[in-house]
Enzyme design. Structure first.
Site, PDB file in Angstrom:
ATOM      1  N   ASP A  17     -12.286  22.254 -33.087  1.00 60.66           N
ATOM      2  CA  ASP A  17     -11.962  22.775 -31.763  1.00 60.66           C
ATOM      3  C   ASP A  17     -13.235  23.341 -31.155  1.00 60.66           C
ATOM      4  OD1 ASP A  17      -9.237  22.179 -31.908  1.00 60.66           O
ATOM      5  OD2 ASP A  17      -8.717  24.115 -32.781  1.00 60.66           O
TER       6      ASP A  17
ATOM      7  N   ASP B 249      -6.089  17.922 -27.898  1.00 55.99           N
ATOM      8  CA  ASP B 249      -5.079  18.902 -27.484  1.00 55.99           C
ATOM      9  C   ASP B 249      -4.813  18.800 -25.985  1.00 55.99           C
ATOM     10  OD1 ASP B 249      -5.114  19.829 -30.126  1.00 55.99           O
ATOM     11  OD2 ASP B 249      -6.526  21.439 -29.664  1.00 55.99           O
TER      12      ASP B 249
END
Length: 171
Positions: free
Chosen positions: A121, A137
């Site tokens: 991330d 995402d």
């Protein structure tokens, strides 16, 4: 039948491109952000911040890789079924694009989980201290929101009878 095949091939090509874009972005994050201070895009608002997520959304369910694999496989199966059953009609293109983005997002994060044991991330909205996320995402979140809007205001229940009946699509 050629239209259906072409539409499925187009879906597959889009799926591969989106998945590769996600993996490329994560590769850049690993190369340029890992081990470094966050890269500030907008002071106090948004930055690129390397993080390894071993859980799901918001870091929940840490270390449950088998569960995530099963969920991803179910998502792929449902989307494949819907792609085959839905008519070729242009009316269903927005729904199919949403399914493509969801599948690509699931695949992008699944690739990370299988190859590394965690998801990379790197997108961080510091202003609201939102959990760090990635391109995959974004695909899943935006496509799900658009899909919900489509179901609420664009499609009608009877348009989906084909999915749950044994009937074949009219060509």
């Amino acid at each position: 039948m050629n239209q259906k095949r072409n539409q499925i091939l187009g879906f597959a090509a889009g799926f591969v491109c989106l998945t590769l874009l996600d993996q490329w972005a994560k590769g850049l994050a690993v190369r340029f952000l890992m081990g470094n201070s966050p890269y500030v895009i907008w002071e106090g608002v948004f930055e690129l911040f390397y993080s390894e997520n071993r859980g799901a959304a918001f870091g929940m369910l840490q270390g449950r890789q088998t569960l995530f694999l099963l969920i991803a496989l179910c998502v792929f199966a449902v989307i494949a079924y819907a792609m085959v059953k839905l008519p070729v009609s242009g009316r269903f293109v927005p729904l199919k694009l949403c399914m493509m983005a969801i599948a690509a997002g699931a695949a992008g994060n699944l690739i990370d989980r299988v190859s590394q044991g965690y998801v990379v991330d790197f997108l961080y909205f510091k202003l609201i201290d939102f959990p760090i996320f990635n391109v995959a995402d974004c695909y899943v979140t935006v496509a799900t929101a658009v899909m919900m809007a489509l179901f609420l205001w664009y499609y009608h229940d009877e348009e989906f009878e084909l999915l749950f009946s044994g009937r074949k699509e009219k060509v």
